[in-house]
Motif scaffolding. Structure first.
Motif, PDB file in Angstrom:
ATOM      1  N   CYS A   8       0.452  -1.336   0.046  1.00 23.57           N
ATOM      2  CA  CYS A   8      -0.145  -0.027  -0.123  1.00 23.57           C
ATOM      3  C   CYS A   8       0.854   1.600   0.119  1.00 23.57           C
ATOM      4  O   CYS A   8       2.206   1.119   0.661  1.00 23.57           O
ATOM      5  N   ARG A   9       0.768   2.055  -0.889  1.00 25.30           N
ATOM      6  CA  ARG A   9       1.264   3.668  -1.017  1.00 25.30           C
ATOM      7  C   ARG A   9       0.852   4.639   0.501  1.00 25.30           C
ATOM      8  O   ARG A   9      -0.454   4.781   0.475  1.00 25.30           O
ATOM      9  N   CYS A  12      -2.070   6.991   0.595  1.00 22.47           N
ATOM     10  CA  CYS A  12      -2.519   7.248  -0.798  1.00 22.47           C
ATOM     11  C   CYS A  12      -4.533   7.306  -0.287  1.00 22.47           C
ATOM     12  O   CYS A  12      -5.070   8.789  -1.021  1.00 22.47           O
ATOM     13  N   GLY A  13      -5.548   6.474  -0.011  1.00 25.52           N
ATOM     14  CA  GLY A  13      -6.155   6.707   1.161  1.00 25.52           C
ATOM     15  C   GLY A  13      -7.333   6.222  -0.450  1.00 25.52           C
ATOM     16  O   GLY A  13      -8.624   7.222  -0.037  1.00 25.52           O
ATOM     17  N   ALA A  14      -7.259   6.191  -1.691  1.00 27.57           N
ATOM     18  CA  ALA A  14      -8.423   6.315  -2.673  1.00 27.57           C
ATOM     19  C   ALA A  14      -9.447   5.397  -2.050  1.00 27.57           C
ATOM     20  O   ALA A  14     -10.570   5.723  -1.829  1.00 27.57           O
ATOM     21  N   CYS A  15      -9.261   3.764  -1.459  1.00 27.73           N
ATOM     22  CA  CYS A  15     -10.115   2.923  -0.959  1.00 27.73           C
ATOM     23  C   CYS A  15     -10.666   3.092  -0.263  1.00 27.73           C
ATOM     24  O   CYS A  15     -11.984   2.962  -0.135  1.00 27.73           O
ATOM     25  N   PRO A  64      -3.734  -4.469  -1.451  1.00 24.84           N
ATOM     26  CA  PRO A  64      -3.858  -3.960  -2.664  1.00 24.84           C
ATOM     27  C   PRO A  64      -2.804  -5.106  -3.721  1.00 24.84           C
ATOM     28  O   PRO A  64      -2.247  -5.868  -3.432  1.00 24.84           O
ATOM     29  N   MET A  68      -5.916  -2.152  -8.451  1.00 28.99           N
ATOM     30  CA  MET A  68      -6.320  -1.508  -8.141  1.00 28.99           C
ATOM     31  C   MET A  68      -5.838   0.299  -7.911  1.00 28.99           C
ATOM     32  O   MET A  68      -6.263   0.943  -7.710  1.00 28.99           O
ATOM     33  N   CYS A  69      -4.570  -0.036  -7.464  1.00 27.56           N
ATOM     34  CA  CYS A  69      -3.461   1.284  -6.910  1.00 27.56           C
ATOM     35  C   CYS A  69      -3.255   1.792  -8.512  1.00 27.56           C
ATOM     36  O   CYS A  69      -2.570   3.145  -7.346  1.00 27.56           O
ATOM     37  N   ALA A  76      -5.381   5.723  -8.620  1.00 33.38           N
ATOM     38  CA  ALA A  76      -5.880   4.907  -8.288  1.00 33.38           C
ATOM     39  C   ALA A  76      -7.440   5.162  -7.990  1.00 33.38           C
ATOM     40  O   ALA A  76      -8.620   4.765  -7.565  1.00 33.38           O
ATOM     41  N   LEU A  80     -10.824   3.054  -8.969  1.00 37.30           N
ATOM     42  CA  LEU A  80     -11.181   2.808  -8.527  1.00 37.30           C
ATOM     43  C   LEU A  80     -12.634   3.147  -7.837  1.00 37.30           C
ATOM     44  O   LEU A  80     -13.799   2.921  -8.235  1.00 37.30           O
TER      45      LEU A  80
END
Ligand code: SF4
Ligand code: SF4
Length: 92
Positions: A8-9, A12-15, A64, A68-69, A76, A80
């Motif tokens: 996981c980056r 990021c927090g996209a998901c 991750p 997806m990422c 991402a 997503l």
């Protein structure tokens, strides 16, 4: 979800923003609609529950993946968003 496993980056927090979560999350008893920031996400996009038992199983089990990422936080969000639209029964 498929693709090459990634780390996981951090930040990021996209998901934690883009996708919907149907089950309860600490602070969000009815889950989280798509596009709404999880209340457990800090301003610098880190999960305050990351290593805690209160972190929902759905979050801990989300691995991750490249598809997806992507290669950037922006990618991402785009990937997503497309997945969320394609998997939302209201859009079929
Ligand atoms: S989209 Fe991927 S890189 Fe971004 S926070 Fe989620 S798991 Fe981490
Ligand atoms: S609980 Fe943590 S990992 Fe799960 S959506 Fe919220 S911020 Fe993200």
């Amino acid at each position: 979800m498929s693709g090459t496993p990634l780390e996981c980056r951090m930040g990021c927090g996209a998901c934690c923003i883009v996708i919907s979560i149907a089950g309860p999350i600490p602070g969000m008893p009815n889950g989280k609609p798509a596009g709404l920031r999880c209340v457990n996400l800090t301003n610098d996009n880190l999960c305050t529950l990351f290593d805690l038992p209160q972190r929902p199983a759905v979050c801990s089990s989300l691995k991750p993946m490249k598809d997806m990422c992507g290669d950037s936080n922006e990618e991402a969000f785009t990937l997503l968003s497309v997945m969320e639209i394609l998997t939302n029964p209201q859009n079929s």
